[in-house]
Write a protein that holds these residues in place. Sequence first.
Motif, PDB file in Angstrom:
ATOM      1  N   ILE A  94       0.839  -1.203   0.000  1.00 29.10           N
ATOM      2  CA  ILE A  94       0.000   0.000   0.000  1.00 29.10           C
ATOM      3  C   ILE A  94       0.873   1.252   0.000  1.00 29.10           C
ATOM      4  CG2 ILE A  94      -1.599   1.366   1.405  1.00 29.10           C
ATOM      5  CD1 ILE A  94      -2.805  -1.337   2.351  1.00 29.10           C
ATOM      6  N   ARG A  95       1.847   1.282   0.886  1.00 32.89           N
ATOM      7  CA  ARG A  95       2.743   2.446   0.974  1.00 32.89           C
ATOM      8  C   ARG A  95       3.512   2.641  -0.330  1.00 32.89           C
ATOM      9  NH1 ARG A  95       6.386   0.561   4.502  1.00 32.89           N
ATOM     10  NH2 ARG A  95       7.562   2.486   4.262  1.00 32.89           N
ATOM     11  N   TYR A  96       3.922   1.537  -0.937  1.00 33.70           N
ATOM     12  CA  TYR A  96       4.637   1.610  -2.214  1.00 33.70           C
ATOM     13  C   TYR A  96       3.739   2.262  -3.267  1.00 33.70           C
ATOM     14  CZ  TYR A  96       7.494   0.096  -6.180  1.00 33.70           C
ATOM     15  OH  TYR A  96       8.273   0.073  -7.314  1.00 33.70           O
ATOM     16  N   GLN A  97       2.481   1.810  -3.342  1.00 33.83           N
ATOM     17  CA  GLN A  97       1.569   2.343  -4.351  1.00 33.83           C
ATOM     18  C   GLN A  97       1.280   3.822  -4.111  1.00 33.83           C
ATOM     19  OE1 GLN A  97       0.348   0.665  -7.117  1.00 33.83           O
ATOM     20  NE2 GLN A  97      -0.244   2.758  -7.670  1.00 33.83           N
ATOM     21  N   VAL A  98       1.140   4.203  -2.856  1.00 32.20           N
ATOM     22  CA  VAL A  98       0.903   5.620  -2.540  1.00 32.20           C
ATOM     23  C   VAL A  98       2.101   6.463  -2.979  1.00 32.20           C
ATOM     24  CG1 VAL A  98       0.612   7.280  -0.659  1.00 32.20           C
ATOM     25  CG2 VAL A  98      -0.727   5.164  -0.680  1.00 32.20           C
ATOM     26  N   LYS A  99       3.309   5.963  -2.703  1.00 30.02           N
ATOM     27  CA  LYS A  99       4.519   6.671  -3.154  1.00 30.02           C
ATOM     28  C   LYS A  99       4.546   6.771  -4.677  1.00 30.02           C
ATOM     29  CE  LYS A  99       7.535   5.306   0.706  1.00 30.02           C
ATOM     30  NZ  LYS A  99       8.727   4.495   1.071  1.00 30.02           N
ATOM     31  N   LEU A 100       4.164   5.690  -5.340  1.00 25.68           N
ATOM     32  CA  LEU A 100       4.134   5.684  -6.809  1.00 25.68           C
ATOM     33  C   LEU A 100       3.138   6.728  -7.317  1.00 25.68           C
ATOM     34  CD1 LEU A 100       5.132   4.225  -9.416  1.00 25.68           C
ATOM     35  CD2 LEU A 100       3.160   2.711  -9.171  1.00 25.68           C
ATOM     36  N   ASN A 101       1.953   6.757  -6.703  1.00 29.92           N
ATOM     37  CA  ASN A 101       0.928   7.724  -7.115  1.00 29.92           C
ATOM     38  C   ASN A 101       1.411   9.164  -6.955  1.00 29.92           C
ATOM     39  OD1 ASN A 101      -0.717   5.531  -7.531  1.00 29.92           O
ATOM     40  ND2 ASN A 101      -2.010   5.861  -5.741  1.00 29.92           N
ATOM     41  N   LYS A 102       2.153   9.403  -5.867  1.00 30.03           N
ATOM     42  CA  LYS A 102       2.603  10.768  -5.550  1.00 30.03           C
ATOM     43  C   LYS A 102       4.001  11.069  -6.070  1.00 30.03           C
ATOM     44  CE  LYS A 102      -0.262  11.082  -1.384  1.00 30.03           C
ATOM     45  NZ  LYS A 102      -0.275  11.282   0.088  1.00 30.03           N
ATOM     46  N   LYS A 103       4.598  10.066  -6.754  1.00 34.04           N
ATOM     47  CA  LYS A 103       5.953  10.221  -7.298  1.00 34.04           C
ATOM     48  C   LYS A 103       6.951  10.591  -6.189  1.00 34.04           C
ATOM     49  CE  LYS A 103       4.437  11.479 -11.957  1.00 34.04           C
ATOM     50  NZ  LYS A 103       3.018  11.137 -11.748  1.00 34.04           N
ATOM     51  N   ILE A 104       6.872   9.851  -5.088  1.00 39.02           N
ATOM     52  CA  ILE A 104       7.747  10.089  -3.944  1.00 39.02           C
ATOM     53  C   ILE A 104       8.977   9.189  -4.007  1.00 39.02           C
ATOM     54  CG2 ILE A 104       7.908   9.910  -1.418  1.00 39.02           C
ATOM     55  CD1 ILE A 104       4.946  10.585  -1.289  1.00 39.02           C
ATOM     56  N   LEU A 105      10.143   9.755  -3.670  1.00 40.17           N
ATOM     57  CA  LEU A 105      11.402   9.016  -3.541  1.00 40.17           C
ATOM     58  C   LEU A 105      11.807   8.290  -4.827  1.00 40.17           C
ATOM     59  CD1 LEU A 105      10.955   7.533   0.055  1.00 40.17           C
ATOM     60  CD2 LEU A 105      12.157   9.604  -0.628  1.00 40.17           C
ATOM     61  N   GLY A 106      11.402   8.814  -5.956  1.00 40.14           N
ATOM     62  CA  GLY A 106      11.845   8.254  -7.230  1.00 40.14           C
ATOM     63  C   GLY A 106      11.261   6.901  -7.569  1.00 40.14           C
ATOM     64  N   ILE A 107      10.201   6.468  -6.893  1.00 45.04           N
ATOM     65  CA  ILE A 107       9.570   5.190  -7.214  1.00 45.04           C
ATOM     66  C   ILE A 107       8.742   5.353  -8.480  1.00 45.04           C
ATOM     67  CG2 ILE A 107       7.795   3.533  -6.472  1.00 45.04           C
ATOM     68  CD1 ILE A 107       8.880   3.747  -3.669  1.00 45.04           C
ATOM     69  N   THR A 108       9.111   4.599  -9.512  1.00 44.82           N
ATOM     70  CA  THR A 108       8.442   4.733 -10.816  1.00 44.82           C
ATOM     71  C   THR A 108       7.958   3.404 -11.376  1.00 44.82           C
ATOM     72  OG1 THR A 108      10.593   4.568 -11.941  1.00 44.82           O
ATOM     73  CG2 THR A 108       9.794   6.785 -11.414  1.00 44.82           C
ATOM     74  N   THR A 109       8.402   2.288 -10.794  1.00 50.02           N
ATOM     75  CA  THR A 109       8.045   0.969 -11.318  1.00 50.02           C
ATOM     76  C   THR A 109       6.784   0.457 -10.641  1.00 50.02           C
ATOM     77  OG1 THR A 109      10.388   0.482 -11.645  1.00 50.02           O
ATOM     78  CG2 THR A 109       8.854  -1.382 -11.739  1.00 50.02           C
ATOM     79  N   PRO A 110       5.751   0.105 -11.406  1.00 52.53           N
ATOM     80  CA  PRO A 110       4.511  -0.389 -10.789  1.00 52.53           C
ATOM     81  C   PRO A 110       4.733  -1.724 -10.085  1.00 52.53           C
ATOM     82  CG  PRO A 110       4.165   0.243 -13.090  1.00 52.53           C
ATOM     83  CD  PRO A 110       5.641   0.207 -12.864  1.00 52.53           C
ATOM     84  N   LEU A 111       3.867  -2.018  -9.141  1.00 53.40           N
ATOM     85  CA  LEU A 111       3.848  -3.343  -8.538  1.00 53.40           C
ATOM     86  C   LEU A 111       3.503  -4.375  -9.599  1.00 53.40           C
ATOM     87  CD1 LEU A 111       1.856  -2.415  -5.320  1.00 53.40           C
ATOM     88  CD2 LEU A 111       4.232  -3.194  -5.366  1.00 53.40           C
ATOM     89  N   MET A 112       3.890  -5.609  -9.386  1.00 53.15           N
ATOM     90  CA  MET A 112       3.653  -6.642 -10.381  1.00 53.15           C
ATOM     91  C   MET A 112       2.169  -6.959 -10.523  1.00 53.15           C
ATOM     92  SD  MET A 112       6.904  -9.178  -9.822  1.00 53.15           S
ATOM     93  CE  MET A 112       6.494 -10.141 -11.284  1.00 53.15           C
ATOM     94  N   THR A 113       1.411  -6.765  -9.449  1.00 54.04           N
ATOM     95  CA  THR A 113      -0.043  -6.914  -9.438  1.00 54.04           C
ATOM     96  C   THR A 113      -0.598  -5.708  -8.704  1.00 54.04           C
ATOM     97  OG1 THR A 113      -0.046  -9.335  -9.550  1.00 54.04           O
ATOM     98  CG2 THR A 113      -1.963  -8.295  -8.533  1.00 54.04           C
ATOM     99  N   PRO A 114      -1.702  -5.112  -9.149  1.00 51.45           N
ATOM    100  CA  PRO A 114      -2.261  -3.959  -8.435  1.00 51.45           C
ATOM    101  C   PRO A 114      -2.524  -4.274  -6.971  1.00 51.45           C
ATOM    102  CG  PRO A 114      -3.315  -4.198 -10.578  1.00 51.45           C
ATOM    103  CD  PRO A 114      -2.467  -5.422 -10.380  1.00 51.45           C
TER     104      PRO A 114
END
Length: 225
Positions: free
Chosen positions: A103-123
């Motif tokens: 969940i935290r990873y996806q939130v970071k991805l949504n907000k473009k936090i800490l350079g996370i750009t790769t989606p999770l393998m499954t939503p």
Amino acid sequence: MINLKLTRVYFIALLLPLSVQARNAPWVGVDLKGQPCTGQAQAYGPWDYTKGDERPKIPVVEEYHFTPAVENHIKGKSGSIEQDLDYTLRAVPNHHKALLSAIRYQVKLNKKILGITTPLMTPVECYLQRAIRFSPTDFGSVSLYAFYLKEIGELDKSAEHYEKALAIDPDNAKVEYSYSLLLIELKQYDKALEYAKKAYAHGKPPKALKEKLIKLDVWKEPGVE
């Protein structure tokens, strides 16, 4: 080159009796785009995070796939962060810490936090739906889904899932606390007060909720007009 760490986990899985490996943990539901949830095939497990007799099977997964560095999105262990989270949640569908990390990873991805750009393998919503289907009596997975829905702005759906979590585990102070905070956002103040008082009666949650309700003039202290 063969990944010996990953191979060891697969080898352990092969040593297990087939009856133990044959439990059902299907991908169910749809993602937020309305597409059917899908994921990689089962390898090791699946094991229930809430079952004491299955917990001894989980440390080997955590050792090679869910280290503190993976949990906190610093670096992967046996693969990428996304691969290690995926393996953990396929092996232990309702692993609460791994679900929260996803969940935290996806939130970071949504907000473009800490350079996370790769989606999770499954939503992440698919991991959560699978966890709930796998262990329907586990209030933790339902509560985590409620938290995720709140984080992405689906407040009404979040409220529904907090209600479901409390139907499974009534009088859970942590869930009541989180639900009350959500009800404040929904401006359902009387109901927020109800669940806040339940939370403080059933546990010792932070004082911030009570203070928030006092500022809103919802929580009345005895003798105070």
